[in-house]
Scaffold this active site. Structure first.
Site, short mmCIF file in Angstrom:
data_model
loop_
_atom_site.label_atom_id
_atom_site.label_comp_id
_atom_site.label_asym_id
_atom_site.label_seq_id
_atom_site.Cartn_x
_atom_site.Cartn_y
_atom_site.Cartn_z
N ASP A 34 63.31 17.14 39.04
CA ASP A 34 63.41 17.58 37.65
C ASP A 34 62.50 18.78 37.34
O ASP A 34 61.72 18.75 36.37
CB ASP A 34 63.04 16.42 36.70
CG ASP A 34 63.81 15.14 37.00
OD1 ASP A 34 64.97 15.24 37.43
OD2 ASP A 34 63.24 14.05 36.79
N GLU A 209 72.92 14.94 31.00
CA GLU A 209 71.50 14.68 30.72
C GLU A 209 70.74 15.96 31.02
O GLU A 209 71.33 17.03 31.20
CB GLU A 209 70.98 13.50 31.56
CG GLU A 209 71.16 13.66 33.05
CD GLU A 209 70.63 12.50 33.88
OE1 GLU A 209 69.97 11.60 33.33
OE2 GLU A 209 70.86 12.50 35.10
#
Ligand code: FUB
Length: 453
Positions: A34, A209
């Site tokens: 991420d 997301e």
């Protein structure tokens, strides 16, 4: 207050670890995911999640497990410094310290401070089993900490994957994944919403997301992981306004060819070149919850649309000839009989080797190339390769092309063990060149790295 002091003590001991190195993945001694990258005062900072193997007190062995965040920085996208832990689940007042779910974070700068945003499960109240996810903020005077977490998460929102975008006029916006992909304006204090959240619409069906919001040439890009088929691709919408409405523009990275279900990304511009940070599961081929951050170049079309990015092993930047050139992170290779494998599949952080081979029927030079090696301005004398070959063979190192200048021809004796073979350089080159390694004779040669001195 008590907690803030403790947090400072912990952070004071977060040592500057030795530099990490170039090529993909860029973080080579720990799992990382991420990646949220930003340029602060000319230096690139990456705020990733930190995947860890599940400890004994965490029951879900088959799921994401994340207890803290590190920050990494680089001034050349090649040499990375690990600044250590900046926030962890034990030292945030509102976070469930047994949650192990410190998911995708982000950080940005405003009014002389750095604001680090992170999602985490909240402490359950008495009688409560789950308290839901909060999105918290920790504040620092520098991009690498110490960061002091706020006592409570941002009020009025929950969810995961915050992204903080500051527009040219200084207005901050928070994008996140809650009930769908969201965006809201923030107050100048960076801690409170200044608008109702708006849901991004018009995205074709499929899970989304991990938003990342940025601006280029007056257009706003709301980018996000999107499941079109089996795993997450990266896709985007564009708008003339940060709050939308946005138009869906399609994918800019396909789903991974490995089993990595997630992807998650960010964009930066540095010295006029755009870069995409993302993650795959390079060091953990059989468990996709242990991921690794990668970076590749990005180009835009004249109309502002994103040219799809194909992940590379080589990554970005220039590698010095006198470093260990990890040629298994190749740029190109012969169509047949070249492969890459772990040096030690029981400890994947040892890295990879390139394997070149021939069959009895098909015998041709096999080759592998590695772009952008800086040979400097003074002639180099010695070429060394770390190599393994049971039967031996011959390896040529050339510059620029398969028929470019021969830098060295190395006879590799047959040996059951790995060894470093050095010989004088036959022709030296100056400046930046692409490097070619050819197996011109032999059945099977494995190469770990190449180096010039
Ligand atoms: O890292 C945990 C979660 O996986 C992130 O929050 C998502 O974006 C996905 O990458």
């Amino acid at each position: 207050m008590q907690f803030k002091k403790l947090s400072l003590i912990v952070l004071a001991f977060a040592a500057f670890a030795p530099a990490l190195s170039a090529q993909n993945p860029i973080i080579k001694d720990a799992f990382s995911a991420d990646p949220s990258a930003h340029v602060f005062e000319g230096r690139v900072y990456v705020y990733p999640s930190h995947d860890i193997p599940a400890p004994a007190d965490y029951a879900r062995k088959d799921w994401f497990c994340m207890a803290d965040y590190h920050v990494y920085s680089s001034d050349n996208l090649v040499d990375w410094v690990d600044h250590g832990v900046i926030v962890d689940q034990d030292h945030v007042p509102w976070v469930n310290a047994a949650g192990y779910s410190m998911w995708a974070p982000d950080c940005n700068y405003k009014n002389g401070k750095y604001y680090f945003y992170f999602p985490a499960p909240q402490k359950p109240q008495p009688g409560q089993r789950f308290a839901g996810n909060g999105i918290g903020v920790a504040i620092s005077d520098t991009p690498y900490g110490p960061f002091i977490p706020e006592e409570t998460p941002i009020q009025g929102i929950g969810g995961i994957d915050p992204c903080i975008f500051i527009d040219d006029d200084g207005t901050p916006y928070l994008a996140w994944s809650g009930r769908g992909l969201q965006v809201a304006r923030l107050k100048d204090n960076m801690l409170e919403l200044d608008s109702e959240p708006v849901t991004i619409t018009g995205i074709p069906r499929g899970q989304t997301e991990g938003p990342f919001l940025f601006k280029r040439n007056g257009k706003y890009y709301y980018t996000f992981p999107w499941v079109e088929d089996a795993r997450e691709t990266l896709a985007y919408c564009m708008s003339d306004n940060p709050m939308g409405p946005y138009t869906f523009m399609g994918k800019f990275m396909e789903q991974s060819e490995t089993i990595c279900w997630t992807n998650h990304h960010s964009f930066i511009e540095l010295d006029g070149q755009w870069y995409l940070f993302y993650h795959h599961n390079d060091y953990s081929p059989y468990f996709d919850k242990n991921r690794s951050v990668c970076v590749d170049y990005v180009e835009f079309n004249a109309d502002g649309t994103i040219v799809p990015v194909v992940p590379t092993l080589r990554g970005v930047g220039v590698t010095k000839a006198n470093s260990l050139i990890q040629i298994d992170r190749y740029s190109d290779k012969s169509e047949k009989y070249v492969a890459v494998d772990f040096l030690n599949s029981d400890f994947t952080f040892d890295g990879w080797k390139a394997i070149l081979w021939n069959t009895t029927q098909e015998r041709e030079p096999r080759w592998i190339s590695y772009d952008r090696v800086d040979f400097g301005q003074t002639p180099l004398n010695t070429a060394t390769i770390r190599v393994h070959s049971l039967a031996g063979g011959t390896v040529e190192l050339r510059a620029d092309a398969l028929d470019g200048p021969v830098l060295a021809t190395i006879q590799v004796p047959g040996s059951p063990v790995w060894a470093e073979r050095s010989i004088p350089v036959t022709e030296s080159v100056k400046g930046v060149h692409n490097l070619y390694l050819l197996m011109t004779n032999g059945n099977h040669i494995e190469v770990d790295w190449v180096n010039f001195k």
